[in-house]
Design a protein around this motif. Structure first.
Motif, PDB file in Angstrom:
ATOM      1  N   ILE A 174      47.110  38.791  49.691  1.00  0.00           N
ATOM      2  CA  ILE A 174      47.387  39.393  48.590  1.00  0.00           C
ATOM      3  C   ILE A 174      46.443  38.507  48.035  1.00  0.00           C
ATOM      4  O   ILE A 174      46.533  39.187  46.487  1.00  0.00           O
ATOM      5  N   GLU A 175      45.790  37.867  47.993  1.00  0.00           N
ATOM      6  CA  GLU A 175      44.005  36.948  47.141  1.00  0.00           C
ATOM      7  C   GLU A 175      43.731  38.360  47.006  1.00  0.00           C
ATOM      8  O   GLU A 175      43.512  38.863  45.924  1.00  0.00           O
ATOM      9  N   LYS A 176      43.373  39.584  47.748  1.00  0.00           N
ATOM     10  CA  LYS A 176      42.538  40.855  47.585  1.00  0.00           C
ATOM     11  C   LYS A 176      43.270  41.738  46.769  1.00  0.00           C
ATOM     12  O   LYS A 176      42.600  42.186  45.906  1.00  0.00           O
ATOM     13  N   VAL A 177      44.066  41.477  46.891  1.00  0.00           N
ATOM     14  CA  VAL A 177      46.017  42.515  45.980  1.00  0.00           C
ATOM     15  C   VAL A 177      45.643  41.505  44.459  1.00  0.00           C
ATOM     16  O   VAL A 177      44.344  42.893  43.675  1.00  0.00           O
ATOM     17  N   LEU A 178      45.410  40.385  44.469  1.00  0.00           N
ATOM     18  CA  LEU A 178      45.256  40.015  43.121  1.00  0.00           C
ATOM     19  C   LEU A 178      43.422  40.416  42.712  1.00  0.00           C
ATOM     20  O   LEU A 178      43.831  40.221  41.564  1.00  0.00           O
ATOM     21  N   GLU A 179      42.474  39.737  43.147  1.00  0.00           N
ATOM     22  CA  GLU A 179      41.348  40.447  42.561  1.00  0.00           C
ATOM     23  C   GLU A 179      41.624  41.689  41.965  1.00  0.00           C
ATOM     24  O   GLU A 179      40.869  41.789  41.370  1.00  0.00           O
ATOM     25  N   ASP A 180      42.282  43.076  43.395  1.00  0.00           N
ATOM     26  CA  ASP A 180      41.980  43.949  42.522  1.00  0.00           C
ATOM     27  C   ASP A 180      42.545  43.881  40.898  1.00  0.00           C
ATOM     28  O   ASP A 180      41.720  44.683  39.843  1.00  0.00           O
ATOM     29  N   PHE A 181      44.467  43.365  40.666  1.00  0.00           N
ATOM     30  CA  PHE A 181      44.638  43.639  39.091  1.00  0.00           C
ATOM     31  C   PHE A 181      43.747  43.307  37.908  1.00  0.00           C
ATOM     32  O   PHE A 181      43.956  43.511  37.537  1.00  0.00           O
ATOM     33  N   LEU A 182      43.573  42.104  39.030  1.00  0.00           N
ATOM     34  CA  LEU A 182      42.456  40.893  38.014  1.00  0.00           C
ATOM     35  C   LEU A 182      41.134  42.838  37.099  1.00  0.00           C
ATOM     36  O   LEU A 182      41.310  42.267  35.820  1.00  0.00           O
ATOM     37  N   VAL A 183      40.845  42.903  38.121  1.00  0.00           N
ATOM     38  CA  VAL A 183      39.998  43.837  37.535  1.00  0.00           C
ATOM     39  C   VAL A 183      40.607  44.936  36.717  1.00  0.00           C
ATOM     40  O   VAL A 183      40.311  45.379  35.937  1.00  0.00           O
TER      41      VAL A 183
END
Length: 302
Positions: A107-116
């Motif tokens: 989930i943390e990595k997906v959150l990074e994608d959405f932040l980008v």
């Protein structure tokens, strides 16, 4: 158990609203789900339907075809917004939250994608605003028959197109790394619901990247006058991107290749409407991305 279900949801069997140009009334039949959410929950089916429709319409691109159609772009942006709304509803279901909480690092990595994606669309909104300003100034210059000022505005439009193209490497970075570890294409055959929820989320990210690349490339390609080979942030542009017809016609008229004043005004008006439509559609996507990222954060924190 049903009495403890937090809310009931009403769904339409009509997958998506008719295009704005359609005058035909569509009769909608609604049904209400009061059962506990499962992998076969209507939200899940609705989300996958929109994803499959979007990918089938955009995954195969004809290199010999002409410019991108504005109506197709606006429809894609609207469908992306709908997909994000469906994803928010899916993330609001307790089984989905429970499944995702078992994979906090993912989930943390997906959150990074959405932040980008949020950052990219925030920057894109600023560039679209600049396009609008350049276009308004160009229309004023053409009415005053100020060739020098018009030339300056054309350069401003081209510069903004190059700035939009600079957003492409960020999209490519999301495409190249897949933090899920899930096989999306096989998730439907897997009995583990975690794989299904994770696969759907990755499918949403992939769809957003695919449409964003088409929109950003279309805008930057509309203002290019010749084949070029240059590199921005490690991304080489070796050929002219497929442009958007209304933008191409507008910039063409500004360069005084068309002397018919009536036609020139028409092209400029269509260019203005094109920019307004993309701005409105991308703004809804931007807000949807923010809402979805908040929903993902709530999965970890609540």
């Amino acid at each position: 158990m049903v009495a403890n279900f937090r809310r009931s949801l009403s769904f339409s069997t009509t997958p998506s609203p008719p295009p704005p140009s359609s005058s035909a009334a569509v009769k909608k039949i609604h049904f209400r789900s009061t059962s506990l959410p499962t992998r076969s929950h209507p939200i899940h089916f609705q989300l996958k339907y929109h994803l499959n429709q979007l990918k089938s319409q955009w995954a195969i691109s004809d290199p010999t075809s002409g410019s991108l159609d504005l109506g197709r772009i606006l429809d894609a942006l609207t469908r992306i917004r709908t997909i994000l709304e469906c994803l928010d509803d899916l993330l609001d279901l307790a089984p989905s939250r429970d499944s995702l909480r078992r994979h906090p690092e993912w989930i943390e990595k997906v959150l990074e994608d959405f932040l980008v994606l949020v950052d990219v669309y925030g920057t894109f909104q600023m560039q679209i605003s600049t396009l609008k300003q350049c276009n308004v100034a160009a229309q004023l210059a053409t009415r005053r028959k100020d060739g020098l000022r018009t030339s300056v505005c054309v350069k401003g439009l081209k510069k903004t197109g190059r700035e939009v193209f600079k957003l492409m490497p960020f999209l490519h970075g999301i495409r190249e790394h897949d933090p899920s570890g899930y096989n999306v294409t096989e998730s439907g055959r897997d009995t583990d619901p975690d794989l299904d929820v994770g696969g759907v989320i990755r499918g949403v990210v992939e769809a957003i990247v695919m449409i964003s690349e088409a929109v950003f490339g279309g805008i930057s390609g509309s203002f290019e006058t010749r084949k070029s080979s240059w590199t921005i942030m490690g991304l080489k542009k070796s050929k002219r991107e497929k442009g958007i017809g209304e933008l191409e016609n507008g910039i063409w008229s500004l360069r005084n290749y068309y002397e018919d004043e009536v036609m020139k005004k028409k092209m400029m008006k269509e260019m203005e409407e094109c920019i307004d439509g993309i701005e409105s559609g991308s703004e809804r996507v931007f807000r949807g991305l923010i809402n979805t990222r908040v929903s993902l954060l709530n999965v970890l924190t609540q």
